[in-house]
Design a protein around this motif. Structure first.
Motif, mmCIF file in Angstrom:
data_model
loop_
_atom_site.group_PDB
_atom_site.id
_atom_site.type_symbol
_atom_site.label_atom_id
_atom_site.label_comp_id
_atom_site.label_asym_id
_atom_site.label_seq_id
_atom_site.Cartn_x
_atom_site.Cartn_y
_atom_site.Cartn_z
ATOM 1 N N ILE B 576 0.896 -1.133 -0.123
ATOM 2 C CA ILE B 576 -0.043 -0.006 -0.034
ATOM 3 C C ILE B 576 0.783 1.214 -0.013
ATOM 4 O O ILE B 576 1.960 1.166 0.413
ATOM 5 N N ARG B 577 0.541 2.178 -0.420
ATOM 6 C CA ARG B 577 1.177 3.539 -0.554
ATOM 7 C C ARG B 577 1.693 3.768 0.782
ATOM 8 O O ARG B 577 0.939 3.986 1.929
ATOM 9 N N SER B 578 3.006 3.840 1.145
ATOM 10 C CA SER B 578 4.123 3.676 0.564
ATOM 11 C C SER B 578 5.183 2.812 1.032
ATOM 12 O O SER B 578 6.078 2.874 1.386
ATOM 13 N N HIS B 579 4.749 1.406 1.188
ATOM 14 C CA HIS B 579 5.392 0.651 1.878
ATOM 15 C C HIS B 579 4.809 -1.097 1.732
ATOM 16 O O HIS B 579 3.692 -1.050 1.551
ATOM 17 N N GLU B 601 -4.768 -1.507 -2.006
ATOM 18 C CA GLU B 601 -5.378 -0.494 -2.302
ATOM 19 C C GLU B 601 -6.850 -0.509 -3.206
ATOM 20 O O GLU B 601 -7.219 -1.568 -3.704
ATOM 21 N N ALA B 603 -7.878 2.449 -4.413
ATOM 22 C CA ALA B 603 -7.979 3.741 -5.249
ATOM 23 C C ALA B 603 -7.458 3.392 -7.044
ATOM 24 O O ALA B 603 -6.878 2.627 -6.979
ATOM 25 N N SER B 648 3.413 7.355 -5.333
ATOM 26 C CA SER B 648 3.332 8.359 -4.315
ATOM 27 C C SER B 648 4.482 9.284 -4.333
ATOM 28 O O SER B 648 5.516 8.807 -4.775
ATOM 29 N N LEU B 650 6.403 9.216 -1.917
ATOM 30 C CA LEU B 650 7.284 8.418 -1.161
ATOM 31 C C LEU B 650 7.467 7.196 -1.524
ATOM 32 O O LEU B 650 7.962 6.163 -0.988
#
Lengths: 218, 662
Positions: B576-579, B601, B603, B648, B650
């Motif tokens: 998932i953003r960001s890991h 996710e 989205a 993202s 990150l």
């Protein structure tokens, strides 16, 4: 129409306040099914915006995505907020509505106290909402990737966090609860004026509407 | 009294005002702005250029009306192109591994799809894609599936249009190469894979002097299970054909439902050998004035299969040539020599054969074919196949020009044929039920030059029972001088042509810098209903169902166990953003690693990649997708893994370490 209403009231002048109390308790109950508050997040990469709808019992909309974005600033997950309130809300609203309804079936003066929970519900909701917004904006994880100065997201109106423009608005559920409040206030008012008129053997009219006819007695 | 008047008059005036404003807004700008005039002058644009530019222009954020699926030729892939903008929307990995889509780089499901296409265990990691075929219901595209064949290796691929990904590749067990596929029957009962270069059935060896006895053509009917979204080899069958080099095929529809038509180019049975003083294939196959249109009754073939009149060869049912010839499955009709395309008119009444070496298209009447068969007025070829008389079945011949190849149709009773040698598109009138406007039937109407050497031609829904008649795309083999030079390997050229008006109009040149596309089909965009994200978290994109190894956030774990005397490390990871979680994976050299990753996710567009350098692994995890990789940790070292799809701010930090202890 007016004639029929007058005939209906002639049988029992307390019918008008009673109708207001019953209407108010139903409105309040029904408001459980509708969102009270909505926050819309607008950013370039979300063409339709993201939306979180707050019901008194649950959250709906793009909660996961908003949570996912919030983790960058160390905000807690939305569903962790107000868990007690959301659990109690149906009971509280049910009880407040019942008390409001009870008001319809007693003419005692002290019984006005019964209306307080239902009447104050919208304010309690707003106060609680504000409390959680404040807490969420101030209780940010210091180890989050992005550190923001503490802030309170707007209860009503527009705020800006990063590239996000947030718009907070009250929703139909809240307006229903507020309408219930007003109905109760009106009910209490008419109950008092009707009672006074009866005690003083005076007629009471609003325009063509005859609340208490000449010579009626309590 | 006056007040009432005001109440009526004011809204009326308001309405008029609104209407006037609306009219103003809809009126096109009279004369172009000065800036546009400058561009026109600088580039030397003609009024026609300007109209063409506007016709093909779709502003950003607005969608195309049609979607074209084009073969990617020997890139082995499929191209998805918006029409009329001619913008490339996607390249679908089909026969060739495609790293961006995580197709064939470690992900187990996609490796299994590619393995389905291995030739007797030999990895084949490219294809020569030729003819895409959209699934049909009652002869009309239904937007559910896409099929495409690989000419080089006789394979067929199934692409699910819910996610535009390849779900299955089947290898023809009895043929090395093919050509006339895939073409679907009107309800996608079968996907037809026609042969081309004759060879002994089932990979046998036979010297070329046994050509007549041992070499054969083979027409395959792949049964399609729409529910499963897979070809079902058990219900599929093949029909043995003489070694005449069958070329393209098309399925009959409406009145000709139940039949398939294929043409052939080597009834001479030439075997080449230029080096030994024989005529080369190009001459040997063109000696006869006539080749044979193959007329195949697949409903009858189904009955023979039911009746058990087949042999099983390499696991698939085959109706032998003699049976097909004698039981009314296979008929021939002469066709001018070495033709190319065979295309059935929208109502199924006519079969149009492009002459290639003959300047005509020859139109056969299905009704006449049926009468000739019923009358039994035929001779037999050396293999015993009934040959109908040309004059009995011919409806018309239309002289179009040099090198007529393929034909598509519009909704106004016209056909469009590509002319390879003339480098042109010919528009000509159909006859019979298509000629209600009083125009002269079976007549060349117009020719439009294209650039250059047009092969196939595609029209908007142009090979269905109800063509749309808006655009034609010329799929040109050569572009020569049409684009900026990019070295000796030139792009191909797709040219968009407007056919909606009185005259054909060339709108746009689109360079294709990947392979040599053959056929394409164009579907109305609103018939496609693809997923925007996978329907639930933990979706297996090959099985199109929830993956048993899907996990949700908080359930990530690593398990180590002994299996057959070695350590097996199994990882359930989320992205998932960001890991990724976990971010550290520690194994020992020699461990067997099974690694499941779920993108949790929801989205739209929040895809994560997963690259493990040094181990040839790259995944594409679309929102909701679960993928599995499995490998031996045979290299010790410190391997960073990271997200390859920018997700993202990150994104660079979305990484972890795979530590393999020596």
């Amino acid at each position: 129409m007016v004639e029929r209403l007058n005939a209906w009231l002639r049988e029992d002048p307390f019918r008008l306040p009673r109708a207001f109390f019953i209407g108010a308790s139903w409105l309040l109950l029904l408001s459980l099914l509708f969102p009270y508050w909505r926050m819309t997040l607008q950013a370039p990469q979300y063409p339709g915006g993201l939306r979180v709808d707050v019901y008194v019992t649950h959250l709906a909309g793009d909660v996961n995505e908003v949570d996912n974005l919030n983790h960058y600033i160390g905000m807690k997950k939305l569903h962790e907020a107000a868990q007690v309130e959301r659990f109690l809300a149906p009971l509280a609203i049910g009880a407040a509505a019942l008390l409001g309804e009870a008001l319809a079936f007693t003419r005692r003066r002290w019984a006005a106290v019964l209306s307080l929970p239902a009447m104050l519900f919208p304010i309690i909701f707003l106060a609680d909402m504000y409390y959680w917004l404040y807490r969420y904006g101030h209780d940010l994880d210091p180890n989050a990737p992005l550190r923001l100065p503490p802030f309170t997201p707007p209860l009503i109106g527009v705020g800006v966090v990063g590239q996000f423009r947030t718009v907070a608005e009250l929703q139909i559920g809240f307006w229903m609860a507020l309408a219930a409040s007003i109905l109760i206030a009106l009910g209490l008012h008419f109950r008092r004026t009707v009672r006074t008129a009866l005690e003083r053997h005076q007629a009471l009219r609003i325009g063509p509407l005859i609340l208490v006819p000449e010579g009626a007695r309590a | 009294m006056i007040r009432w008047k005001a109440l009526t008059v004011v809204p009326l005036l308001l309405a008029l005002l609104v209407a006037a404003c609306a009219r103003r807004a809809a009126t096109p700008v009279a004369g172009l702005p000065a800036e546009a005039q400058t561009v026109i002058k600088e580039r030397g644009l003609s009024p026609d250029d300007i109209v063409a530019a506007l016709r093909a222009y779709v502003p950003g954020g607005k969608y195309d009306e049609y979607v074209m699926f084009a073969s990617g030729g020997h890139s082995g892939q499929v191209l998805v192109i918006g029409i009329p903008s001619m913008r490339l929307l996607k390249v679908i990995g089909v026969f060739t591994p495609e790293p961006w889509q995580g197709y064939g780089f470690g992900e187990k499901g996609t490796l299994e799809v590619l393995e389905g296409g291995f030739a007797r265990g030999k990895p084949i990691l490219w294809g020569d894609t030729h003819h895409p075929a959209l699934s049909e219901t009652e002869g009309d595209y239904d937007g559910q599936f896409l099929f495409i064949n690989d000419k080089a290796n006789a394979r067929l691929a199934v692409i699910d249009l819910r996610d535009f990904e390849t779900k299955q590749i089947v290898k023809n067990p009895n043929a090395i190469s093919d050509h006339g596929g895939g073409f679907v029957t009107p309800n996608t009962e079968y996907v037809v894979e026609g042969p081309q270069y004759a060879a002994p059935i089932g990979w046998e060896y036979a010297p070329l002097d046994q050509y007549r006895d041992k070499y054969r053509g083979l027409l395959t009917f792949w049964a399609f299970d729409r529910q499963k979204g897979r070809v079902d080899p058990d219900r599929s069958f093949q029909i043995e054909l003489p070694p005449y080099w069958q070329d393209l095929c098309d399925a009959g529809k409406k009145v000709s439902y139940g039949w398939v038509f294929c043409n052939s180019i080597n009834t001479e049975m030439a075997t080449g050998g230029i080096e030994e003083g024989n005529p080369p294939f190009e001459a040997g196959t063109a000696r006869n004035e006539m080749d044979y249109l193959h007329i195949i009754n697949w409903k009858k073939a189904e009955e023979l299969i039911q009746a058990g009149k087949y042999e099983v060869i390499n696991g698939i049912k085959v109706i032998r040539l003699q049976t097909a010839a004698q039981e009314g499955v296979l008929f021939f009709a002469p066709e001018p020599k070495s033709p190319h395309g065979v295309d059935v008119a929208p109502g199924g009444e006519y079969i149009v054969v492009g002459g290639k070496l003959d300047p005509h298209v020859t139109i056969y009447s299905f009704e006449k074919i049926q009468k000739a068969i019923a009358a039994g007025n035929f001779e037999r070829d050396p293999f015993g196949v009934p040959v109908l008389k040309f004059e009995d079945v011919k409806e018309a011949q239309v002289e179009l020009g040099l090198g007529p190849l393929h034909t598509v149709f519009d909704d106004k009773g016209y056909a469009y044929t590509s002319l390879f040698l003339d480098s042109a598109v010919a528009r000509w009138s159909l006859g019979g039920p298509y000629r209600k406007d009083g125009a002269e039937p079976w007549k060349l109407v117009e020719k439009l030059p294209v650039h250059y050497n047009i092969g196939h031609i595609a029209a908007t829904e142009g090979d269905t029972v109800s063509p749309d008649g808006k655009y034609v795309v010329a799929l040109n083999k050569w572009s020569v001088d049409r684009f900026l030079p990019v070295g000796p390997l030139h792009p191909q050229n797709f040219q968009l042509i407007d056919i909606s008006g009185g005259k054909m109009r060339l709108l746009y040149d689109m360079p294709i810098g990947i392979g040599e596309p053959h056929y394409a089909q164009i579907i109305k965009a609103d018939k496609l209903k693809p997923f925007l994200v996978y329907p639930e978290i933990g979706w297996n994109a090959v099985k199109m169902a929830k993956d048993p190894n899907a996990i949700e956030a908080g359930r990530e774990r690593v398990e180590v166990r002994e299996e057959g005397g070695r350590r097996v490390v199994e990882i359930w990871m989320t992205a998932i953003r960001s890991h990724f979680k976990p971010e550290r994976v520690q194994v020992k050299k020699g461990d067997h690693v099974i690694w499941h990753i779920t993108n949790i996710e929801r989205a739209r567009d929040a895809t994560h990649g997963f690259a493990l350098g040094g181990y040839n692994i790259n995944l594409s995890l679309e929102p909701g997708e679960t993928a599995t990789i499995e490998f031996d940790a045979d290299q010790s070292g410190t391997f960073p893994f990271y997200c390859t799809e920018f997700c993202s701010a990150l994104h660079l930090e979305m990484m972890g370490y795979f530590l393999v202890e020596p």
